[in-house]
Design an enzyme around this catalytic site. Structure first.
Site, PDB file in Angstrom:
ATOM      1  CD  GLN A 190      25.030  50.269  24.756  1.00  0.00           C
ATOM      2  OE1 GLN A 190      25.489  49.357  25.365  1.00  0.00           O
ATOM      3  NE2 GLN A 190      24.068  51.014  25.200  1.00  0.00           N
ATOM      4  CG  PHE A 191      32.419  53.251  21.692  1.00  0.00           C
ATOM      5  CD1 PHE A 191      33.660  52.724  21.362  1.00  0.00           C
ATOM      6  CD2 PHE A 191      31.830  53.780  20.706  1.00  0.00           C
ATOM      7  CE1 PHE A 191      33.841  52.602  19.955  1.00  0.00           C
ATOM      8  CE2 PHE A 191      32.065  54.036  19.550  1.00  0.00           C
ATOM      9  CZ  PHE A 191      33.109  53.389  18.932  1.00  0.00           C
TER      10      PHE A 191
ATOM     11  CG  HIS B 252      36.652  42.414  14.958  1.00  0.00           C
ATOM     12  ND1 HIS B 252      35.875  43.634  15.045  1.00  0.00           N
ATOM     13  CD2 HIS B 252      37.228  42.515  13.470  1.00  0.00           C
ATOM     14  CE1 HIS B 252      36.090  44.255  13.878  1.00  0.00           C
ATOM     15  NE2 HIS B 252      36.816  43.664  13.170  1.00  0.00           N
TER      16      HIS B 252
ATOM     17  CG  ASP C  84      37.601  46.420  16.506  1.00  0.00           C
ATOM     18  OD1 ASP C  84      37.250  46.328  17.460  1.00  0.00           O
ATOM     19  OD2 ASP C  84      37.398  46.825  15.651  1.00  0.00           O
TER      20      ASP C  84
ATOM     21  CB  ILE D 206      -3.760  17.484   6.581  1.00  0.00           C
ATOM     22  CG1 ILE D 206      -3.565  19.109   6.543  1.00  0.00           C
ATOM     23  CG2 ILE D 206      -3.603  16.772   5.648  1.00  0.00           C
ATOM     24  CD1 ILE D 206      -2.202  19.545   6.018  1.00  0.00           C
TER      25      ILE D 206
ATOM     26  CD1 TRP E 112      -4.823  19.728  15.565  1.00  0.00           C
ATOM     27  CD2 TRP E 112      -2.864  18.654  16.732  1.00  0.00           C
ATOM     28  NE1 TRP E 112      -5.299  19.100  16.608  1.00  0.00           N
ATOM     29  CE2 TRP E 112      -4.237  18.347  17.151  1.00  0.00           C
ATOM     30  CE3 TRP E 112      -1.959  18.416  17.093  1.00  0.00           C
ATOM     31  CZ2 TRP E 112      -4.019  17.683  18.325  1.00  0.00           C
ATOM     32  CZ3 TRP E 112      -1.716  17.753  18.307  1.00  0.00           C
ATOM     33  CH2 TRP E 112      -2.836  17.521  18.895  1.00  0.00           C
TER      34      TRP E 112
ATOM     35  CD  GLN F 163      -9.128  27.844  12.926  1.00  0.00           C
ATOM     36  OE1 GLN F 163     -10.043  27.165  12.834  1.00  0.00           O
ATOM     37  NE2 GLN F 163      -9.506  29.197  13.022  1.00  0.00           N
TER      38      GLN F 163
ATOM     39  CG  LEU G 297     -16.963  28.276   7.232  1.00  0.00           C
ATOM     40  CD1 LEU G 297     -18.380  28.295   7.422  1.00  0.00           C
ATOM     41  CD2 LEU G 297     -16.262  29.666   7.484  1.00  0.00           C
TER      42      LEU G 297
ATOM     43  CD  GLN H 267     -20.201  19.649   7.025  1.00  0.00           C
ATOM     44  OE1 GLN H 267     -19.855  19.318   7.875  1.00  0.00           O
ATOM     45  NE2 GLN H 267     -20.930  19.106   5.800  1.00  0.00           N
TER      46      GLN H 267
ATOM     47  CB  CYS I  84      -1.934   8.654  13.826  1.00  0.00           C
ATOM     48  SG  CYS I  84      -1.886  10.085  12.795  1.00  0.00           S
TER      49      CYS I  84
END
Length: 902
Positions: free
Chosen positions: A88-89, A106, A142, A571, A573, A600, A632, A635, A707
């Protein structure tokens, strides 16, 4: 100083944050209005800090400054205006209002390239030096006095993005901070801008970005890269506007052979080659463009411009029939025992050996100069008919498989533009889940949605296993030699290294990993793991065994180590990429194919890894990745009759269930890395400073989501109070914050449910009578942050003494001076046995205790010191089997015994 920040963008946000860190008071932020309901990053950050934010659509009306805007500004009492990036100016009433005036950033070396699109014009003009200027604002465009400048070299293939990301962004932030510091110290210069050498160019727009072909190749290259990515240099060809990206003058070794692309107004046609689109300047020099955007907005590799859909069988032209006969003659020379080479003739079944493969490749290359043909091509097309089809496709230039289309999610984060795949990866393609089902993956830093990720279904598991099985039994993966397999894994490691900042940023975004730790450990160790196992590929060997001979005959017995087949890897998370790498690298080095189920809640680095396997040239189907529910997808992998091995890292409860499923399905091989409650024994004769330092790391490393974290510290009575005092002091020094901030050492917990479990865990401890020294609560800020916590006076019967927290919670118990055997008994009184640690200067004590500790890993005077060459795995209910080291390979191999009689 009291500062008003006026501007926008990530650059403005970073400057704002750094000024506050320097101790300046930002009294107000003036930025642009929200766009499509989304706030600018600068305003968003300031609002979080409670700084007044003004979102102005305009500063003037009918040429006059709006009085209410001036009033709002003057009420702040700013001593300096800082304009890091402002579209903006700003009225001069605002510019001149503070006692120190206003400074502006600049992105060029003023007075060169005044005005908008300065970075574009720096490249378009072919400047050898670029940089930025910080100047004092005046009423010109400028033209104000110079305060500070910094320059950099412009690289031959720099684009607006690369120059900005490499220098203008990071160094510009530092420059703005330095400029404010100079002003505060009264040392800021005001050097009048020279008019000599001044240039002014207008803003680059699409309509003005058309390529002028009446100029040398270097000037055309500069025009293309100066407009890359916005607005995009374009030309007219084939009846449409084509926009060119990714240009280079590096055409060494490039042969201008391919299909002509007529370009209106160009000196000569372009040539579509396998490397991309070759263009020519009016000096007949070449440049290469690697990407083209079609008029409909679709971006394609330039090499694919004329590519049509592959047919199942090509109809050969008369010229190609002549080629086929010339190749048939080569087959006859190599296979003298074959009376007639027919389409069904199999190269290897006809007696060819590996040396004949090399001969065929070289003979065909000699027939057709410039043809790209490799040994692997022969193994993939073993019959004459298939080989001719492959060869003709190569000669036509359409030999490559259909490019994998990746629907990226793009995010500007950590000064990078992340490009993240978010679909399932099956058979070398990114695809939607069955029924187009998806779920949200969450940024733990603020709880926001990162993106939608495909949610795998049971049918997707079956597809992925089928792809992995086909790749194992029929694909190139099972045919290439072990050394070539190792080269592919080395290439994959190199690509991971090239993308390490992106991978580490995704880990921070998706898992809350502190970026600096992610760079070194999450990603760094992943790269090391693939390099380590790549070196093992051609060193997997059996043995010869002397057995009793069946006299009068003799016998020879040997063993072979063979890949198992399709492996399923599940694996956790906490280290999404590293846990994937620990298992997958050994699995692939052994020659298996794999279906990976990432956690997940943290799927994104696994999917980026999938993209890198394609770039590395790992054949389709070898690696498949299915984000989704463990109950799901995990398994189904455990139950699937075509999966022959499961590698799992996770909870003991789920591990037991997987083990049962593996047994009931097809007695598949299984390795388990399960829960832990690792004891750390600190003796009074230790180096206390080191014990405090490593004790902190043993618990709080990776936010305690580790872990092998020390689940319980046993501290000898005589140093107990001193130890506790020192660790409390260290905890209070910890910086909790955004994991992408370089000074943060404690980020958010991985997800909301885990955070809640930690809160409940600490409540258990307090209710049972343990002393909560510090922490124990969620941090009062957006996201899933939990305070580093210390409990003392923890008795053996307590819940927190027995159960794993998997979070930043230090559990401290005393033991009597000199009572080694009792503390050993207490340390071993757990069903877990993943890791353990000792701190003592007494070598005899260290050896004795390490012998007696019932854990897969014992650290002595250190902690968390794992290495890709050292086997890792637990005892008791912490599981069995090993990751890392030579021992990990055995988890993915089967031994076959072969006995000869002669």
């Amino acid at each position: 100083m009291k500062i008003a920040v006026i501007g926008q963008s990530l650059f403005g946000q970073e400057v704002y944050c750094h000024l506050r860190k320097e101790g300046h008071e930002v009294v107000g932020v003036f930025t642009v209005p929200d766009k499509d309901g989304k706030a600018d990053p600068l305003g968003l950050e300031a609002e979080k800090d409670g700084v007044p934010v003004f979102k102005l659509s305009r500063w003037r009306a009918k040429g006059q400054t709006l009085p209410d805007v001036v009033a709002k500004y003057q009420a702040l009492g700013a001593e300096l205006n800082v304009l890091p990036f402002c579209s903006q100016f700003i009225p001069m009433e605002i510019i001149n209002a503070p006692c120190h005036g206003s400074i502006i950033y600049h992105p060029s070396l003023l007075p060169r390239h005044r005005g908008a699109s300065a970075i574009n014009w720096t490249l378009i003009h072919g400047d050898k030096k670029g940089g930025f200027t910080i100047f004092w604002a005046d009423d010109g465009l400028d033209t104000g006095d110079l305060l500070l400048q910094k320059e950099c070299e412009i690289l031959p293939d720099d684009t607006v993005s690369t120059l900005y990301n490499r220098f203008l962004f990071p160094e510009g932030i530092k420059g703005m901070v330095q400029a404010v510091r100079l002003i505060a110290e009264g040392k800021a210069p005001r050097l009048p801008q020279p008019e000599e050498g001044a240039t002014y160019e207008g803003i680059q727009k699409k309509e003005t970005a058309k390529i002028n072909w009446e100029q040398p190749a270097e000037a055309i290259h500069n025009w293309i890269r100066g407009n890359d990515k916005v607005p995009g240099a374009w030309t007219e060809a084939c009846g449409q506007k084509l926009t060119f990206f990714n240009s280079t003058l590096n055409t060494t070794g490039l042969v201008p052979e391919g299909e002509n692309l007529p370009i209106s107004e160009a000196h000569r046609p372009g040539i579509v080659t396998k490397a991309g689109l070759i263009l020519f300047g009016n000096d007949d020099r070449m440049l290469l463009v690697k990407n083209i955007q079609l008029e409909d907005g679709k971006m394609i590799p330039a090499s694919h411009f004329f590519k049509g859909a592959d047919s199942s069988a090509l109809e050969l032209t008369e010229e190609e029939l002549v080629i086929a006969e010339a190749v048939r003659s080569a087959w006859k020379r190599i296979l003298p025992n074959v009376l007639e080479v027919e389409d069904s003739t199999d190269f290897f079944k006809s007696g060819a050996a590996s040396v004949d493969v090399v001969r065929l490749v070289e003979e065909v290359k000699e027939l057709y100069d410039g043809l790209e043909l490799e040994n692997e091509d022969i193994y993939m097309a073993t019959t004459f008919g298939d080989f001719i089809q492959l060869l003709v496709r190569k000669l036509r230039g359409d030999d490559k498989d259909n490019k994998c289309i990746i629907d990226y999610v793009e995010k500007a984060v950590n000064k990078l533009t992340l490009r993240m795949p978010h679909q399932l990866f099956i058979g070398g393609m990114f695809v939607d889940a069955e029924g187009a089902k998806t779920y949200e993956t969450i940024n733990p830093t603020d709880g926001s949605v990162i993106c939608q990720v495909s949610l795998a279904q049971v049918s997707d598991v079956d597809k992925a296993v089928a792809a992995a099985k086909d790749a194992f039994e029929n694909g190139l993966w099972g045919k290439i030699n072990a050394r070539d397999r190792g080269q592919l894994l080395y290439r994959l490691a190199d690509l991971m290294e090239q993308h390490q900042e992106e991978l580490a940023t995704i880990e921070a975004l998706d898992a809350g990993a502190v970026y600096t730790l992610a760079l070194k450990t999450h990603v760094g160790m992943s790269i090391q793991t693939f390099r380590y196992f790549a070196g093992w590929c051609d060193k997997i060997q059996g043995s010869t065994i002397p057995i009793n001979h069946a006299r009068p005959n003799r016998n020879l017995t040997l063993t072979r180590k063979e890949p198992i087949g399709v492996c399923g890897i599940v694996i956790p998370w906490n280290y999404p990429l590293m846990m994937l790498s620990w298992k997958t690298a050994a699995c692939l080095a052994a020659g298996n194919t794999v279906v990976i189920k990432p956690a997940q809640v943290t799927p994104l680095t696994a999917l980026k890894f999938a993209e890198l396997t394609l770039k590395a040239g790992i054949p389709k189907g070898v690696v498949n990745i299915l984000p989704g529910s463990g109950s799901l997808i995990g398994q189904r992998l455990s139950d699937h009759p075509d999966v022959r091995k499961i590698g799992f890292t996770g909870s003991t409860e789920v591990g037991k269930h997987i083990m049962k499923s593996c047994a009931l399905s097809n007695v598949k091989k299984v390795s388990l890395e399960l829960g832990g409650k690792s004891p750390l024994i600190i003796f009074a004769d230790c180096d206390l400073s080191k014990a405090v330092q490593m004790g902190m790391s043993s618990v709080f490393f990776n936010k305690g989501e580790n872990c092998i974290a020390a689940g319980r510290l046993f501290v000898e009575d005589s140093i107990h109070d001193q130890f506790v005092q020192k660790v409390v002091e260290e905890v209070r020094k910890m910086k909790i914050g955004n994991p992408l901030d370089r000074d943060t050492n404690h980020g958010p917990q991985n997800h909301q449910a885990h955070l809640q479990k930690l809160v409940e865990y600490c409540q258990h401890g307090v209710e049972e009578g343990a002393t909560l020294v510090c922490g124990g609560r969620q941090v009062s800020r957006p996201g899933f942050f939990f305070e580093p916590t210390i409990f003392t006076d923890v008795e053996d019967h307590m819940f927190i003494a027995k159960e794993e927290s998997f979070g930043p919670i230090m559990i401290i118990s005393r033991f009597a001076d000199g009572d080694v055997d009792t503390v050993l008994s207490r340390a071993n009184a757990t069903e877990f046995g993943l890791a353990s640690g000792i701190f003592t200067r007494d070598i005899n004590k260290a050896l004795y205790v390490s012998d007696k500790l019932e854990a897969g890993t014992v650290f002595v005077n250190t902690y968390n010191k794992t290495d890709v060459a050292a086997p890792f795995g637990g005892f008791k209910q912490s599981g069995f089997g090993k990751d890392l080291g030579e021992a990990a390979l055995n988890e993915y191999l089967r031994v076959k015994t072969v006995t000869f009689e002669y």
